[in-house]
Design an enzyme around this catalytic site. Structure first.
Site, mmCIF file in Angstrom:
data_model
loop_
_atom_site.group_PDB
_atom_site.id
_atom_site.type_symbol
_atom_site.label_atom_id
_atom_site.label_comp_id
_atom_site.label_asym_id
_atom_site.label_seq_id
_atom_site.Cartn_x
_atom_site.Cartn_y
_atom_site.Cartn_z
ATOM 1 N N SER A 190 30.156 84.260 -41.671
ATOM 2 C CA SER A 190 30.644 82.985 -42.191
ATOM 3 C C SER A 190 30.077 81.850 -41.357
ATOM 4 C CB SER A 190 32.172 82.935 -42.153
ATOM 5 O OG SER A 190 32.643 81.658 -42.549
ATOM 6 N N ASN A 194 31.763 78.935 -41.732
ATOM 7 C CA ASN A 194 32.948 78.076 -41.762
ATOM 8 C C ASN A 194 33.680 78.218 -40.434
ATOM 9 O OD1 ASN A 194 35.708 77.275 -42.059
ATOM 10 N ND2 ASN A 194 35.504 77.361 -44.276
ATOM 11 N N GLU A 225 23.358 83.065 -51.310
ATOM 12 C CA GLU A 225 23.948 82.462 -52.499
ATOM 13 C C GLU A 225 25.043 83.394 -53.021
ATOM 14 O OE1 GLU A 225 22.650 80.848 -56.951
ATOM 15 O OE2 GLU A 225 21.156 81.729 -55.599
ATOM 16 N N ASP A 268 35.807 86.284 -48.322
ATOM 17 C CA ASP A 268 35.662 85.356 -49.435
ATOM 18 C C ASP A 268 37.062 85.058 -49.933
ATOM 19 O OD1 ASP A 268 33.579 83.931 -51.045
ATOM 20 O OD2 ASP A 268 34.736 84.812 -52.675
ATOM 21 N N GLY A 314 40.483 73.629 -45.276
ATOM 22 C CA GLY A 314 40.406 73.842 -46.718
ATOM 23 C C GLY A 314 41.567 73.199 -47.451
ATOM 24 N N ASP A 320 44.692 73.984 -47.207
ATOM 25 C CA ASP A 320 45.960 74.198 -46.503
ATOM 26 C C ASP A 320 46.936 73.024 -46.609
ATOM 27 O OD1 ASP A 320 45.085 76.689 -45.780
ATOM 28 O OD2 ASP A 320 44.850 76.254 -43.645
ATOM 29 N N LYS A 344 51.194 80.605 -39.473
ATOM 30 C CA LYS A 344 50.329 80.828 -40.639
ATOM 31 C C LYS A 344 49.701 82.218 -40.583
ATOM 32 C CE LYS A 344 46.082 79.456 -42.947
ATOM 33 N NZ LYS A 344 44.822 78.717 -42.887
ATOM 34 N N ARG A 389 44.832 85.828 -45.553
ATOM 35 C CA ARG A 389 43.884 86.443 -44.624
ATOM 36 C C ARG A 389 44.605 87.462 -43.746
ATOM 37 N NH1 ARG A 389 41.745 82.078 -43.686
ATOM 38 N NH2 ARG A 389 40.125 82.360 -45.257
#
Length: 214
Positions: free
Chosen positions: A28, A30, A60, A89, A174, A176, A196, A202
């Site tokens: 990732s 991110n 992609e 993902d 994101g 959240d 969380k 997750r």
């Protein structure tokens, strides 16, 4: 949930492969995801290294499901690095919007990854619907763990909640700030990260992964 070897024919279930301590690529770019995954893996002797640190390209995402996209990212990172790779993902599915944005959750934020824009887009779509329209939503997280030889295990987690407006909190990432999990009053972005992590989509997928491969 776990998945058998990608591309292996036949109906016989494949044995779960255990993950040995050592380096693991987090496939990732991110930083929020990488941070959460590092925290979740910390107690298990795993040494996470991100795809960005290894200068691995972002593939992609051509899959039509969360699992398919997680698998293609994990397989590429494992192939290029020669190390086991874990990919996540995940996305937000809004009931009244036909489960959009779903697998396109990151893309709704645009090339600048501006989730303020993405959240406003969701709110605008909901505001255009009849006032009695519900605001139920859920997050999905698919984790794919791939090895350089092409073996893949996958796990899928979910958390249900409702959407609030305006967004609340400056923690998390994101969507959240607009998501309040069922049974709670704080948004994910208002919660302590530990709180969380205890209930998120997750975390749900990670519990399955830990039980299966660690």
């Amino acid at each position: 949930m776990s998945g058998p070897d990608e591309g292996v024919g036949g109906d016989a279930p494949q044995a779960i492969r255990k993950l040995a301590p050592g380096k693991l690529v987090i496939a990732s770019h991110n930083p929020g995801k990488v941070r959460e995954i590092r925290a979740l893996l910390g107690p298990y002797g795993i040494e996470p290294v991100s795809a960005a640190e290894l200068d691995l390209p972002e593939p992609e995402e051509t899959g039509t499901t969360f699992v398919a996209n997680a698998e293609l990212k994990a397989l590429q990172a494992a192939d290029l690095s020669g190390l086991p790779a874990l990919s996540d993902d995940s996305g937000l599915c809004v009931e009244a919007l036909g489960l959009e944005p779903g697998i396109f959750s990151a893309r709704w934020a645009g090339p600048e990854k501006d989730f303020g824009v993405a959240m406003q887009r969701i709110e605008d779509r909901l505001a255009a619907l009849p006032p009695e329209t519900g605001r139920d939503a859920h997050f999905i997280c698919a984790l794919a763990l791939a090895w350089p030889d092409g073996h893949v295990e996958w796990f899928e987690g979910r958390v249900d909640g409702t959407l609030v407006w305006p967004p609340r909190g400056d923690r998390g990432f994101g969507y959240d700030p607009m998501f309040v999990p069922l049974g709670h009053e704080q948004s994910f972005a208002e919660m302590d990260p530990e709180a969380k992590h205890a209930m998120s989509h997750r975390a749900d997928a990670f519990r399955q992964l830990v039980a299966a491969v660690l």
